[in-house]
Design a protein around this motif. Structure first.
Motif, PDB file in Angstrom:
ATOM      1  N   GLY A 248     -39.857 -13.119  29.417  1.00  0.00           N
ATOM      2  CA  GLY A 248     -38.907 -13.954  28.682  1.00  0.00           C
ATOM      3  C   GLY A 248     -37.722 -13.148  28.178  1.00  0.00           C
ATOM      4  N   LEU A 249     -37.986 -11.918  27.756  1.00  0.00           N
ATOM      5  CA  LEU A 249     -36.905 -11.058  27.254  1.00  0.00           C
ATOM      6  C   LEU A 249     -35.911 -10.717  28.356  1.00  0.00           C
TER       7      LEU A 249
ATOM      8  N   SER B 279     -40.181  -2.723  33.142  1.00  0.00           N
ATOM      9  CA  SER B 279     -39.794  -3.805  34.043  1.00  0.00           C
ATOM     10  C   SER B 279     -40.965  -4.771  34.216  1.00  0.00           C
ATOM     11  N   PRO B 280     -40.711  -6.081  34.095  1.00  0.00           N
ATOM     12  CA  PRO B 280     -41.815  -7.032  34.282  1.00  0.00           C
ATOM     13  C   PRO B 280     -42.365  -6.949  35.699  1.00  0.00           C
TER      14      PRO B 280
ATOM     15  N   TYR C   5     -36.315   0.670  27.213  1.00  0.00           N
ATOM     16  CA  TYR C   5     -35.163   0.070  27.888  1.00  0.00           C
ATOM     17  C   TYR C   5     -35.674  -0.938  28.912  1.00  0.00           C
ATOM     18  N   LEU C   6     -35.366  -2.187  28.710  1.00  0.00           N
ATOM     19  CA  LEU C   6     -35.799  -3.266  29.585  1.00  0.00           C
ATOM     20  C   LEU C   6     -34.909  -3.321  30.825  1.00  0.00           C
TER      21      LEU C   6
ATOM     22  N   LYS D 231     -31.394  -9.600  29.792  1.00  0.00           N
ATOM     23  CA  LYS D 231     -31.092  -8.796  30.989  1.00  0.00           C
ATOM     24  C   LYS D 231     -31.488  -7.343  30.742  1.00  0.00           C
ATOM     25  N   ASN D 232     -30.748  -6.388  31.291  1.00  0.00           N
ATOM     26  CA  ASN D 232     -31.030  -4.959  31.127  1.00  0.00           C
ATOM     27  C   ASN D 232     -30.503  -4.507  29.768  1.00  0.00           C
ATOM     28  N   THR D 233     -31.396  -3.991  28.928  1.00  0.00           N
ATOM     29  CA  THR D 233     -30.977  -3.627  27.582  1.00  0.00           C
ATOM     30  C   THR D 233     -32.022  -2.765  26.870  1.00  0.00           C
TER      31      THR D 233
END
Length: 134
Positions: free
Chosen positions: A68-69, A58-59, A11-12, A74-76
């Motif tokens: 880039g993602l 999290s970057p 999960y980004l 966004k959050n996904t």
């Protein structure tokens, strides 16, 4: 490919601590404190609820592999990670099914997984997956 078992959903997230608190409010429990992955330049935290593991990613810098993602999506949720008892056979089958490695053909260590090696692959039909190599 019946020997693939889901390990986690990646999960980004933009803000790790805020995301962690929100997942905890949903009943998730931190399984592992946040770890910095110097190879991918990301912060990672694993949480678990009812046997389901979520990996918050999290970057940690502008040149992170997910920078880039996060700008685009966004959050996904963005990948499913699988583990297998036969990495070579699973990798060969995934390649035969059209999955392409995102970087190299060689798995790289994942600090958040205790140094176990992983490889990321992408399919035009479903997007990105991660495969634990050992």
């Amino acid at each position: 490919m019946s020997n693939l078992k889901i390990h986690h959903i990646g999960y980004l997230v933009k803000k790790m601590e805020q995301a962690k608190k929100t997942f905890e409010s949903l009943g998730y429990q931190v399984e592992q404190d946040t770890v910095y992955d110097h190879i991918r330049k990301v912060d990672i935290c694993f949480l678990n609820k009812d046997g389901y593991r979520v990996e918050l990613v999290s970057p940690a810098s502008p040149d992170s592999v997910v920078a880039g993602l996060i700008k685009k999506y966004k959050n996904t949720p963005y990948h499913i990670c699988y583990e297998t008892d036969d990495y070579e056979a699973a990798f060969a089958k995934l390649r035969a099914d059209g999955f392409l490695p995102t970087e190299s053909l060689t798995p790289t260590p994942a600090p958040a997984l205790g140094g176990r090696s992983v490889i990321f692959l992408v399919s035009a039909a479903i997007g990105m997956i991660e495969l634990i190599a050992d």
